[in-house]
Motif scaffolding. Structure first.
Motif, PDB file in Angstrom:
ATOM      1  N   LEU A  46      57.206 -40.623  18.276  1.00 45.06           N
ATOM      2  CA  LEU A  46      56.057 -41.502  18.450  1.00 45.06           C
ATOM      3  C   LEU A  46      55.747 -42.260  17.163  1.00 45.06           C
ATOM      4  CD1 LEU A  46      53.901 -38.942  20.450  1.00 45.06           C
ATOM      5  CD2 LEU A  46      55.441 -40.700  21.353  1.00 45.06           C
ATOM      6  N   PRO A  47      55.080 -43.415  17.293  1.00 46.06           N
ATOM      7  CA  PRO A  47      54.786 -44.235  16.111  1.00 46.06           C
ATOM      8  C   PRO A  47      53.985 -43.503  15.026  1.00 46.06           C
ATOM      9  CG  PRO A  47      54.369 -45.497  18.105  1.00 46.06           C
ATOM     10  CD  PRO A  47      54.666 -44.079  18.532  1.00 46.06           C
ATOM     11  N   ASN A  48      53.191 -42.498  15.409  1.00 44.28           N
ATOM     12  CA  ASN A  48      52.382 -41.773  14.420  1.00 44.28           C
ATOM     13  C   ASN A  48      53.164 -40.661  13.722  1.00 44.28           C
ATOM     14  OD1 ASN A  48      52.574 -39.851  16.409  1.00 44.28           O
ATOM     15  ND2 ASN A  48      50.385 -39.695  16.795  1.00 44.28           N
ATOM     16  N   GLY A  49      54.487 -40.566  14.009  1.00 42.47           N
ATOM     17  CA  GLY A  49      55.330 -39.582  13.351  1.00 42.47           C
ATOM     18  C   GLY A  49      55.535 -38.293  14.130  1.00 42.47           C
ATOM     19  N   LEU A  50      54.751 -38.067  15.186  1.00 48.62           N
ATOM     20  CA  LEU A  50      54.926 -36.864  15.996  1.00 48.62           C
ATOM     21  C   LEU A  50      56.205 -36.958  16.826  1.00 48.62           C
ATOM     22  CD1 LEU A  50      51.325 -36.245  17.399  1.00 48.62           C
ATOM     23  CD2 LEU A  50      52.505 -34.954  15.619  1.00 48.62           C
ATOM     24  N   VAL A  51      56.783 -35.811  17.104  1.00 53.27           N
ATOM     25  CA  VAL A  51      57.941 -35.723  17.992  1.00 53.27           C
ATOM     26  C   VAL A  51      57.550 -34.784  19.119  1.00 53.27           C
ATOM     27  CG1 VAL A  51      60.351 -35.022  18.226  1.00 53.27           C
ATOM     28  CG2 VAL A  51      59.557 -36.074  16.093  1.00 53.27           C
ATOM     29  N   ARG A  52      57.678 -35.276  20.351  1.00 53.32           N
ATOM     30  CA  ARG A  52      57.331 -34.479  21.532  1.00 53.32           C
ATOM     31  C   ARG A  52      58.568 -34.315  22.397  1.00 53.32           C
ATOM     32  NH1 ARG A  52      51.826 -34.522  23.014  1.00 53.32           N
ATOM     33  NH2 ARG A  52      52.560 -32.834  24.336  1.00 53.32           N
ATOM     34  N   GLN A  53      58.777 -33.129  22.954  1.00 55.82           N
ATOM     35  CA  GLN A  53      59.929 -32.877  23.809  1.00 55.82           C
ATOM     36  C   GLN A  53      59.477 -32.867  25.266  1.00 55.82           C
ATOM     37  OE1 GLN A  53      62.154 -29.017  23.974  1.00 55.82           O
ATOM     38  NE2 GLN A  53      63.741 -30.285  23.026  1.00 55.82           N
ATOM     39  N   TYR A  54      60.272 -33.543  26.118  1.00 58.47           N
ATOM     40  CA  TYR A  54      59.965 -33.643  27.540  1.00 58.47           C
ATOM     41  C   TYR A  54      61.193 -33.295  28.372  1.00 58.47           C
ATOM     42  CZ  TYR A  54      55.672 -36.041  26.282  1.00 58.47           C
ATOM     43  OH  TYR A  54      54.452 -36.351  25.760  1.00 58.47           O
ATOM     44  N   SER A  55      60.965 -32.669  29.531  1.00 59.63           N
ATOM     45  CA  SER A  55      62.019 -32.390  30.497  1.00 59.63           C
ATOM     46  C   SER A  55      62.245 -33.622  31.350  1.00 59.63           C
ATOM     47  CB  SER A  55      61.608 -31.239  31.422  1.00 59.63           C
ATOM     48  OG  SER A  55      61.357 -30.083  30.690  1.00 59.63           O
ATOM     49  N   LEU A  56      63.500 -33.893  31.665  1.00 62.65           N
ATOM     50  CA  LEU A  56      63.827 -34.984  32.579  1.00 62.65           C
ATOM     51  C   LEU A  56      63.881 -34.404  33.996  1.00 62.65           C
ATOM     52  CD1 LEU A  56      66.554 -36.806  30.494  1.00 62.65           C
ATOM     53  CD2 LEU A  56      64.150 -37.422  30.770  1.00 62.65           C
ATOM     54  N   ILE A  57      63.187 -35.067  34.933  1.00 66.95           N
ATOM     55  CA  ILE A  57      63.062 -34.501  36.277  1.00 66.95           C
ATOM     56  C   ILE A  57      63.691 -35.371  37.362  1.00 66.95           C
ATOM     57  CG2 ILE A  57      61.007 -33.180  35.687  1.00 66.95           C
ATOM     58  CD1 ILE A  57      59.350 -35.346  37.152  1.00 66.95           C
ATOM     59  N   ASN A  58      64.187 -36.545  37.003  1.00 63.27           N
ATOM     60  CA  ASN A  58      64.815 -37.399  38.009  1.00 63.27           C
ATOM     61  C   ASN A  58      66.330 -37.255  37.970  1.00 63.27           C
ATOM     62  OD1 ASN A  58      64.697 -38.876  35.445  1.00 63.27           O
ATOM     63  ND2 ASN A  58      65.573 -40.579  36.586  1.00 63.27           N
ATOM     64  N   ARG A  59      66.988 -37.903  38.909  1.00 65.00           N
ATOM     65  CA  ARG A  59      68.458 -37.940  38.901  1.00 65.00           C
ATOM     66  C   ARG A  59      68.902 -38.988  37.891  1.00 65.00           C
ATOM     67  NH1 ARG A  59      71.733 -37.030  44.072  1.00 65.00           N
ATOM     68  NH2 ARG A  59      70.808 -35.072  44.684  1.00 65.00           N
ATOM     69  N   SER A  60      69.984 -38.732  37.221  1.00 61.74           N
ATOM     70  CA  SER A  60      70.532 -39.692  36.264  1.00 61.74           C
ATOM     71  C   SER A  60      71.045 -40.913  37.018  1.00 61.74           C
ATOM     72  CB  SER A  60      71.670 -39.032  35.486  1.00 61.74           C
ATOM     73  OG  SER A  60      72.177 -39.919  34.518  1.00 61.74           O
ATOM     74  N   ASP A  61      70.413 -42.072  36.773  1.00 62.24           N
ATOM     75  CA  ASP A  61      70.827 -43.295  37.465  1.00 62.24           C
ATOM     76  C   ASP A  61      71.097 -44.460  36.505  1.00 62.24           C
ATOM     77  OD1 ASP A  61      68.293 -44.184  36.708  1.00 62.24           O
ATOM     78  OD2 ASP A  61      67.482 -44.160  38.728  1.00 62.24           O
ATOM     79  N   GLY A  62      70.929 -44.217  35.201  1.00 60.49           N
ATOM     80  CA  GLY A  62      71.188 -45.262  34.207  1.00 60.49           C
ATOM     81  C   GLY A  62      70.064 -46.254  34.031  1.00 60.49           C
ATOM     82  N   ARG A  63      69.043 -46.204  34.893  1.00 60.08           N
ATOM     83  CA  ARG A  63      67.949 -47.186  34.833  1.00 60.08           C
ATOM     84  C   ARG A  63      66.673 -46.633  34.207  1.00 60.08           C
ATOM     85  NH1 ARG A  63      67.898 -47.724  40.769  1.00 60.08           N
ATOM     86  NH2 ARG A  63      65.845 -47.037  40.207  1.00 60.08           N
ATOM     87  N   ARG A  64      66.418 -45.339  34.436  1.00 59.41           N
ATOM     88  CA  ARG A  64      65.135 -44.798  33.992  1.00 59.41           C
ATOM     89  C   ARG A  64      65.226 -43.307  33.747  1.00 59.41           C
ATOM     90  NH1 ARG A  64      61.685 -43.048  38.654  1.00 59.41           N
ATOM     91  NH2 ARG A  64      63.219 -42.532  40.222  1.00 59.41           N
ATOM     92  N   TYR A  65      64.274 -42.818  32.942  1.00 62.52           N
ATOM     93  CA  TYR A  65      64.075 -41.403  32.725  1.00 62.52           C
ATOM     94  C   TYR A  65      62.656 -41.087  33.221  1.00 62.52           C
ATOM     95  CZ  TYR A  65      67.983 -41.247  29.352  1.00 62.52           C
ATOM     96  OH  TYR A  65      69.207 -41.311  28.722  1.00 62.52           O
ATOM     97  N   VAL A  66      62.493 -40.004  33.970  1.00 66.22           N
ATOM     98  CA  VAL A  66      61.159 -39.566  34.404  1.00 66.22           C
ATOM     99  C   VAL A  66      60.974 -38.149  33.889  1.00 66.22           C
ATOM    100  CG1 VAL A  66      59.632 -39.066  36.370  1.00 66.22           C
ATOM    101  CG2 VAL A  66      61.225 -41.003  36.480  1.00 66.22           C
TER     102      VAL A  66
END
Length: 66
Positions: A46-66
């Motif tokens: 993030l711009p404020n220097g924080l790093v956050r980890q998130y799980s990806l829950i969608n199918r890999s389609d090359g267009r988006r990450y959810v």
């Protein structure tokens, strides 16, 4: 080896439940996003220097990450 760093845009933020948000991310530049496997995680720097980890829950389609 350092993981690849990508620039993404937030396309949508959804309230999934009390205190739970989901984020839809897309590539900031033309081209597909890298494929991922079920259960994969990404680190958001993030711009404020924080790093956050998130799980990806969608199918890999090359267009988006959810």
């Amino acid at each position: 080896m350092r993981p690849e760093t990508l620039r993404v845009l937030i396309r949508a933020i959804r309230l999934e439940g009390e205190g739970v948000l989901s984020f839809e991310l897309e590539a900031a530049e033309d081209g597909p996003l890298p494929d991922f496997s079920p259960g994969a995680h990404i680190d958001l720097h993030l711009p404020n220097g924080l790093v956050r980890q998130y799980s990806l829950i969608n199918r890999s389609d090359g267009r988006r990450y959810v």
